[in-house]
Write an enzyme that holds these catalytic residues in place. Structure first.
Site, mmCIF file in Angstrom:
data_model
loop_
_atom_site.group_PDB
_atom_site.id
_atom_site.type_symbol
_atom_site.label_atom_id
_atom_site.label_comp_id
_atom_site.label_asym_id
_atom_site.label_seq_id
_atom_site.Cartn_x
_atom_site.Cartn_y
_atom_site.Cartn_z
ATOM 1 N N MET A 91 -11.013 -15.347 -4.813
ATOM 2 C CA MET A 91 -11.372 -14.340 -5.805
ATOM 3 C C MET A 91 -12.270 -14.921 -6.895
ATOM 4 O O MET A 91 -12.439 -16.130 -7.004
ATOM 5 C CB MET A 91 -10.100 -13.762 -6.426
ATOM 6 C CG MET A 91 -9.197 -13.050 -5.430
ATOM 7 S SD MET A 91 -7.694 -12.389 -6.168
ATOM 8 C CE MET A 91 -8.366 -11.067 -7.187
ATOM 9 N N HIS A 92 -12.842 -14.031 -7.700
ATOM 10 C CA HIS A 92 -13.512 -14.331 -8.979
ATOM 11 C C HIS A 92 -14.889 -14.975 -8.853
ATOM 12 O O HIS A 92 -15.623 -15.030 -9.836
ATOM 13 C CB HIS A 92 -12.650 -15.252 -9.858
ATOM 14 C CG HIS A 92 -11.214 -14.893 -9.950
ATOM 15 N ND1 HIS A 92 -10.781 -13.636 -10.290
ATOM 16 C CD2 HIS A 92 -10.096 -15.639 -9.742
ATOM 17 C CE1 HIS A 92 -9.442 -13.614 -10.296
ATOM 18 N NE2 HIS A 92 -9.017 -14.809 -9.953
ATOM 19 N N ASP B 101 -7.847 -12.779 -1.751
ATOM 20 C CA ASP B 101 -6.975 -13.573 -0.886
ATOM 21 C C ASP B 101 -5.501 -13.376 -1.186
ATOM 22 O O ASP B 101 -4.672 -13.357 -0.267
ATOM 23 C CB ASP B 101 -7.361 -15.053 -0.930
ATOM 24 C CG ASP B 101 -7.367 -15.643 -2.327
ATOM 25 O OD1 ASP B 101 -7.126 -14.925 -3.315
ATOM 26 O OD2 ASP B 101 -7.640 -16.853 -2.436
#
Length: 500
Positions: A81-82, A240
């Protein structure tokens, strides 16, 4: 027989699984790629490495299964992520992706908190400004790489860059988009207030879908590169952790997961958004439509043991280290480990923290250090368990996943520290398997995510906490919690003086 594919764009590598309609994994592939750290606490990757891993990984799947693209009913995506993947007007990548574990944006997080206001930030997004999130990365680029910033036409999360390469579509899902700090998590849409406050154009952002929704089909270029059939549907997928929660059956209240991957995550589903101003828990949308989740994240869980093996125990395998740790008693003969090798996020959103061994003596050997790492990471996860409890989450069965969960010893340590039953399930493919289940729902194989989990996921083992160990660990955990306030000033000095 229908088949689906789940693709997980991880930090260390890409995992691909081929799953049939009963939930059996028929073939899998794992392709690694490098992580670049051009400066201390920076973390970047080349998105082309992800794509190459997907192409080669799918070739592995065809070779192992003897199937072809025409046998596949749907594709699900998951990923770290991110991360910020930046595309120009020609849809070319502008620079290496800045990843979730990158810590360069401390000043930008402070700016966002001051500019928006902490209470307003929680109200608009459900979360605080943290260095790993995507929005601070965009501000950092504006301040430090303005030439690149001016060329931005699209910002994608890692898995969504792969979606673009597969389908030509700019899309994301609600769970992954929750981690950008640009989303109104309660209402499952981009936050117009945040975009305006940070002067970020919504045109830069992809359309958001629910995780099992179809976002597009495989295009001709991707079909030629991957062997997939043009038109094969690709669903929204999930970040995830949310996809991993689906893959572990965390789709109802009362069942939690503890992931011992590169990072460490404690995850609990909620039926409503639980927004707590001041909390370091993440409040995100779940990959289950209409559901949310709370999540505590520590940045260096399995990564702590990986660091120890790679740097200090280079001739030992993980199994050998675990065998040595099995010979060592609870508490590692008075050795504590603070797992802040990458700074920390939960419960201390502090990028300047550093890891520590406390209590070293001449008697301590590899087994002691290994056990202390396992215990220290487990204490760090317990911090999140306590926060979940204070948020009103019912703590029950905990399903362990990730590479660390393969260790019987580590699962036993978790059970004793959490004072909860620790279970495992019939698949260890986590996010990739969850992404495959989401694809199966999108393809109509299952009616909904809950049915997909109910029909495919079974418990395979359970570890019960031991009463005597619970009491001893509670005392040691209390000492562990004393270390952060005692050492915070020293850690900050070291980070600031010698590079963070």
């Amino acid at each position: 027989m229908s088949f689906v594919i789940g693709i997980d764009i991880g930090t260390s590598g890409t995992k691909i699984v081929l799953v049939d309609e009963t939930g059996e994994v028929k073939a899998s592939s794992y392709r690694e790629y490098p992580l670049s750290q051009p400066k201390a606490n920076w973390a970047e990757q080349n998105p082309e490495d992800w794509w190459e891993a997907v192409v080669k990984g799918l070739q592995d799947i065809w070779e192992k299964s003897h199937l072809t693209g025409k046998d596949i009913a749907g594709i699900g995506l998951s990923g770290q992520m991110h991360g910020a993947v930046l595309l120009d007007s020609n849809n070319q990548v502008l620079r290496p992706a800045i990843l979730w574990c990158d810590q360069r944006t401390g000043a930008e997080c402070d700016f966002i908190t001051k500019e928006v206001g902490e209470k307003q930030l929680y109200h608009w997004t459900g979360n605080p400004a943290l260095t790993g999130f995507t929005a601070p990365k965009i501000l950092w680029l504006e301040r430090h790489e303005f030439d690149t910033y001016q060329k931005i036409k699209q910002i994608l999360l890692p898995k969504d860059y792969i979606r673009f390469r597969l389908t030509g579509k700019f899309a994301s899902d609600v769970s992954d988009a929750s981690g950008t700090l640009l989303m109104d998590v309660a209402n499952r849409s981009w936050s117009q207030n945040m975009l305006k406050a940070l002067n970020i154009s919504e045109d830069w952002l992809p359309q958001i879908y629910e995780s099992p929704e179809i976002t597009g089909g495989i295009n001709m270029e991707a079909a030629q590169a991957t062997g997939l059939l043009a038109g094969t549907p690709v669903v929204g997928g999930g970040g995830d952790q949310a996809a991993g929660a689906v893959g572990n059956g965390i789709v109802e209240e009362g069942i939690l997961s503890a992931a011992l991957g590169t990072s460490g995550v404690v995850f609990a589903m909620t039926n409503e958004p639980v927004i707590q101003p001041g909390s370091s828990l993440h409040a995100f949308c779940h990959a289950v439509p209409g559901k949310w989740h709370l999540m505590g994240v520590m940045l260096s869980a399995g990564a702590s043991l990986q660091w120890f093996r790679n740097q200090l125990a280079t001739n030992a395998s993980y199994d050998e280290l675990a065998a040595e740790a099995m010979k060592v008693g609870l508490g590692a003969e008075g050795l504590l480990f603070l797992p802040y090798l990458l700074g920390e996020r939960t419960p201390y959103p502090d990028p300047l923290l550093r890891g520590s061994f406390i209590g070293l003596t001449m008697r301590h050997q590899k087994g002691h250090l290994t056990r202390a790492i396992m215990e220290g990471v487990s204490f760090g996860l317990m911090d999140s368990m306590e926060l979940l409890s204070s948020a009103g989450v019912a703590l029950g069965e905990v399903r362990a996943s990730g590479g660390g969960a393969k260790s019987q010893l580590w699962r036993s340590i978790l059970a004793d520290i959490f004072q909860q039953r620790i279970t495992t399930i019939n698949t260890t493919d986590g996010p990739a398997f969850g992404a495959a289940l989401l694809a199966a729902v999108g393809a109509g194989i299952f009616t909904n995510v809950e049915e997909a989990c109910r029909k495919t996921i079974k418990l395979t083992s359970a570890v019960e906490p031991e009463q005597q160990n619970m009491a001893a660990y509670q005392k040691l955990y209390n000492k562990y919690k004393e270390m952060y306030p005692l050492l915070k000033s020293t850690m900050h000095y070291l980070s600031n003086q010698y590079g963070n």
